[in-house]
Every structure is written in C-alpha cells, then in structure tokens.
Design a protein around this motif. Structure first.
Motif, PDB file in Angstrom:
ATOM      1  N   UNK A  77       0.838  -1.212   0.000  1.00  0.00           N
ATOM      2  CA  UNK A  77       0.000   0.000   0.000  1.00  0.00           C
ATOM      3  C   UNK A  77       0.869   1.256   0.000  1.00  0.00           C
ATOM      4  N   UNK A  78       1.910   1.259   0.844  1.00  0.00           N
ATOM      5  CA  UNK A  78       2.773   2.436   0.948  1.00  0.00           C
ATOM      6  C   UNK A  78       3.548   2.673  -0.347  1.00  0.00           C
ATOM      7  N   UNK A  79       3.942   1.582  -1.034  1.00  0.00           N
ATOM      8  CA  UNK A  79       4.640   1.711  -2.325  1.00  0.00           C
ATOM      9  C   UNK A  79       3.764   2.411  -3.361  1.00  0.00           C
ATOM     10  N   UNK A  80       2.442   2.236  -3.219  1.00  0.00           N
ATOM     11  CA  UNK A  80       1.507   2.877  -4.167  1.00  0.00           C
ATOM     12  C   UNK A  80       1.167   4.307  -3.735  1.00  0.00           C
ATOM     13  N   UNK A  81       1.740   4.726  -2.588  1.00  0.00           N
ATOM     14  CA  UNK A  81       1.452   6.074  -2.091  1.00  0.00           C
ATOM     15  C   UNK A  81       0.136   6.160  -1.349  1.00  0.00           C
ATOM     16  N   UNK A  82      -0.401   5.008  -0.955  1.00  0.00           N
ATOM     17  CA  UNK A  82      -1.687   4.992  -0.261  1.00  0.00           C
ATOM     18  C   UNK A  82      -1.540   5.047   1.249  1.00  0.00           C
ATOM     19  N   UNK A  83      -2.684   5.018   1.907  1.00  0.00           N
ATOM     20  CA  UNK A  83      -2.732   5.023   3.371  1.00  0.00           C
ATOM     21  C   UNK A  83      -3.325   3.698   3.847  1.00  0.00           C
ATOM     22  N   UNK A  84      -2.785   3.162   4.927  1.00  0.00           N
ATOM     23  CA  UNK A  84      -3.343   1.939   5.522  1.00  0.00           C
ATOM     24  C   UNK A  84      -4.208   2.357   6.704  1.00  0.00           C
ATOM     25  N   UNK A  85      -5.488   2.073   6.623  1.00  0.00           N
ATOM     26  CA  UNK A  85      -6.414   2.400   7.710  1.00  0.00           C
ATOM     27  C   UNK A  85      -6.782   1.101   8.418  1.00  0.00           C
ATOM     28  N   UNK A  86      -6.540   1.051   9.728  1.00  0.00           N
ATOM     29  CA  UNK A  86      -6.818  -0.164  10.505  1.00  0.00           C
ATOM     30  C   UNK A  86      -7.901   0.132  11.542  1.00  0.00           C
ATOM     31  N   UNK A  87      -9.150  -0.344  11.291  1.00  0.00           N
ATOM     32  CA  UNK A  87     -10.177  -0.176  12.321  1.00  0.00           C
ATOM     33  C   UNK A  87      -9.842  -1.137  13.453  1.00  0.00           C
ATOM     34  N   UNK A  88      -9.631  -0.611  14.647  1.00  0.00           N
ATOM     35  CA  UNK A  88      -9.156  -1.485  15.713  1.00  0.00           C
ATOM     36  C   UNK A  88      -9.857  -1.233  17.028  1.00  0.00           C
ATOM     37  N   UNK A 118      10.574   0.717   4.300  1.00  0.00           N
ATOM     38  CA  UNK A 118       9.397   1.443   3.785  1.00  0.00           C
ATOM     39  C   UNK A 118       8.467   1.773   4.951  1.00  0.00           C
ATOM     40  N   UNK A 119       8.243   0.772   5.782  1.00  0.00           N
ATOM     41  CA  UNK A 119       7.370   0.941   6.942  1.00  0.00           C
ATOM     42  C   UNK A 119       7.915   2.009   7.896  1.00  0.00           C
ATOM     43  N   UNK A 120       9.231   1.988   8.115  1.00  0.00           N
ATOM     44  CA  UNK A 120       9.872   2.934   9.033  1.00  0.00           C
ATOM     45  C   UNK A 120       9.785   4.375   8.555  1.00  0.00           C
ATOM     46  N   UNK A 121       9.605   4.535   7.231  1.00  0.00           N
ATOM     47  CA  UNK A 121       9.650   5.898   6.670  1.00  0.00           C
ATOM     48  C   UNK A 121       8.320   6.638   6.795  1.00  0.00           C
ATOM     49  N   UNK A 122       7.269   5.954   7.258  1.00  0.00           N
ATOM     50  CA  UNK A 122       5.964   6.631   7.343  1.00  0.00           C
ATOM     51  C   UNK A 122       5.494   6.734   8.793  1.00  0.00           C
ATOM     52  N   UNK A 123       4.710   7.770   9.087  1.00  0.00           N
ATOM     53  CA  UNK A 123       4.178   7.888  10.460  1.00  0.00           C
ATOM     54  C   UNK A 123       3.083   6.854  10.726  1.00  0.00           C
ATOM     55  N   UNK A 124       3.040   6.385  11.976  1.00  0.00           N
ATOM     56  CA  UNK A 124       1.966   5.493  12.428  1.00  0.00           C
ATOM     57  C   UNK A 124       1.163   6.270  13.473  1.00  0.00           C
ATOM     58  N   UNK A 125      -0.103   6.506  13.174  1.00  0.00           N
ATOM     59  CA  UNK A 125      -0.942   7.280  14.098  1.00  0.00           C
ATOM     60  C   UNK A 125      -1.914   6.360  14.839  1.00  0.00           C
ATOM     61  N   UNK A 126      -1.989   6.506  16.161  1.00  0.00           N
ATOM     62  CA  UNK A 126      -3.083   5.889  16.915  1.00  0.00           C
ATOM     63  C   UNK A 126      -4.079   7.016  17.166  1.00  0.00           C
ATOM     64  N   UNK A 127      -5.204   6.971  16.432  1.00  0.00           N
ATOM     65  CA  UNK A 127      -6.173   8.061  16.482  1.00  0.00           C
ATOM     66  C   UNK A 127      -7.423   7.602  17.226  1.00  0.00           C
ATOM     67  N   UNK A 164       8.480   6.929  14.850  1.00  0.00           N
ATOM     68  CA  UNK A 164       7.393   7.252  13.926  1.00  0.00           C
ATOM     69  C   UNK A 164       6.000   7.087  14.510  1.00  0.00           C
ATOM     70  N   UNK A 165       5.910   6.503  15.731  1.00  0.00           N
ATOM     71  CA  UNK A 165       4.604   6.293  16.345  1.00  0.00           C
ATOM     72  C   UNK A 165       4.105   7.592  16.974  1.00  0.00           C
ATOM     73  N   UNK A 166       2.877   7.975  16.633  1.00  0.00           N
ATOM     74  CA  UNK A 166       2.311   9.216  17.177  1.00  0.00           C
ATOM     75  C   UNK A 166       0.899   8.961  17.698  1.00  0.00           C
ATOM     76  N   UNK A 167       0.633   9.459  18.888  1.00  0.00           N
ATOM     77  CA  UNK A 167      -0.691   9.337  19.483  1.00  0.00           C
ATOM     78  C   UNK A 167      -1.435  10.659  19.318  1.00  0.00           C
ATOM     79  N   UNK A 168      -2.644  10.624  18.775  1.00  0.00           N
ATOM     80  CA  UNK A 168      -3.390  11.868  18.565  1.00  0.00           C
ATOM     81  C   UNK A 168      -4.609  11.903  19.483  1.00  0.00           C
ATOM     82  N   UNK A 169      -4.476  12.659  20.573  1.00  0.00           N
ATOM     83  CA  UNK A 169      -5.558  12.736  21.566  1.00  0.00           C
ATOM     84  C   UNK A 169      -6.664  13.702  21.156  1.00  0.00           C
ATOM     85  N   UNK A 170      -6.244  14.851  20.610  1.00  0.00           N
ATOM     86  CA  UNK A 170      -7.253  15.862  20.257  1.00  0.00           C
ATOM     87  C   UNK A 170      -7.887  15.510  18.918  1.00  0.00           C
TER      88      UNK A 170
END
Length: 241
Positions: A77-88, A118-127, A164-170
């Motif tokens: 997905x990242x190679x295609x420039x897309x976003x991975x959305x994980x409903x969790x 590739x994975x390391x180069x993108x941000x991972x958000x826990x939203x 790269x892990x970021x927690x978004x509270x607001x």
C-alpha cells in the motif's frame, strides 16, 4: 482469561446439603498465542460453565506468519502512495498491532529489510483517545505480560513504542486526512460503527491505492461487516462512498 489485560475467570464452589457444586464463569477467552498476554488458565473441571462464545463454533488457525503478512499488505500500500487504515478495538487489539509492528525489525532477510525500511519511513498514528489511554495502562502493567515479552523488555525494548509512532488525543482526525502523505492510521471503533474511524473510511475507501485492513471480528449488520462482505457503496455521514 488471556483475552485482554486483567481479564479473569471466576470459579465458585457452593456447598449445599453436604454436596459441593462448582460453577465457572468467564467472558471472552484468549488464544494461546496472543502477543503480550499470558495464555488462559486451563480449568480442569466444572459442574456448570457460563461463557462467551463469539467463535464457539470454529477453531482458530494459528498464524505464525501474521507479522510477515501484515508487512506485505502495508508495504504494498505504501509503495503505491496509499494510506493503511486499521479499524481497531481500543483495548487489546490496538496494543497487539503496536507489538507486531515493533517486532517486525527482528527478522533479518533482505526483502524483509527493504519492506521494513518502507514501513519505518511513514508515520503510524493511533487516532483514538480510548486506545491511547488503554496503551498507557498496558505500559504501566508490563509485569503481567507473557514471558517472551518480559524478555524483550529486559533487553531495553518497549514493545509498545517505536520510531514514527504518534498518538493523537485531540480531534486531529480531519487534519490527518488533509495531509498529503502515506501513513498508517489505527483508529476505533473496531467495527466502524462510531468514532473517528468513519472520517478515515470516508477519505480512503474510494481510493484504490489505500487499504482498509481488518484485524478483528465484524458483527453482522455493522458497517465493518458490510465492507468485509464486499458491498460496493456504503453511506458514511449521509454520503454515498
């Protein structure tokens, strides 16, 4: 009970008229191979058993290649420039994904290394504010983790943290969708019925470069289940997507 941190099985022995009866109660039971958590305690006998049974009718397939499968989907997905959305789910499953992401770096083969970079180069958000709070509770109770995880911690590696892990509270869900960059977004609710996940679905479902990656049970009738079952259009915030 091995289902989530702190989940327990209750055993009750009742004596009536000189006869002892044993009742056992449990909610969800975990599998034997869930990262972070100790396996469920095996109960040998009971006269009465009351338990939850979402998967009561089938056996779980043990998947030792879970992390590799996960990495392949994400890197493609990242190679295609897309976003991975994980409903969790906020408690348990989110922390499991963070553990798997942290664990990936242990592998070693060249192809794997490339995908991992590739994975390391993108941000991972826990939203998800609830998932963030739950993750903090996990971090405060690392003594409850299984032996394998305890060993990782002794080596100085926190299994719930990585670059790269970021927690978004607001309420940054909308801001995340305005960024023109590939990312991994872990967001609740796990069945896509309520919460911030709906914003991320609205912005990514239509995009063939993005991936919605389901990691948990989807109950019949939920938005998540309809997507998994292959519906071509769904309504989100009154809009056909």
């Amino acid at each position: 009970a091995g289902h989530m941190l702190g989940s327990a099985i209750i055993e009750i022995w009742a004596n009536e008229n000189g006869k002892e009866t044993k009742a056992v109660f449990t909610g969800d039971l975990g599998n034997n191979d869930i990262p972070l958590l100790s396996s469920p305690t095996m109960i040998e006998t009971a006269d009465y058993l009351v338990m939850e049974s979402t998967y009561g009718g089938r056996l779980h397939i043990r998947n030792d290649d879970k992390a590799k499968l996960f990495l392949n989907i994400v890197s493609e997905t990242l190679d295609k420039g897309g976003t991975v959305v994980i409903p969790s789910f906020a408690v348990g499953r989110t922390q499991e994904i963070l553990y798997e992401l942290n664990n990936l770096k242990e592998s070693g083969d060249e192809e794997f290394e490339k995908k991992y970079k590739t994975l390391q180069s993108v941000p991972v958000y826990v939203d998800s504010p609830l998932a963030i709070s739950a993750t903090e509770i996990f971090k405060e109770n690392m003594n409850l983790f299984d032996e394998e995880t305890q060993e990782i911690i002794k080596r100085g590696d926190n299994p719930l943290e990585f670059p790269g892990l970021q927690f978004t509270r607001t309420a940054e869900s909308k801001a995340l969708n305005e960024k023109n960059e590939s990312s991994i977004i872990i967001s609740a609710s796990g069945m896509c019925e309520v919460g911030r996940i709906k914003h991320h679905l609205k912005h990514n479902l239509w995009n063939p470069n993005s991936t919605i990656l389901f990691v948990g049970y989807q109950a019949p009738g939920t938005l998540g289940r309809r997507i998994v079952d292959g519906e071509k259009t769904v309504k989100i915030f009154g809009e056909e997507i």
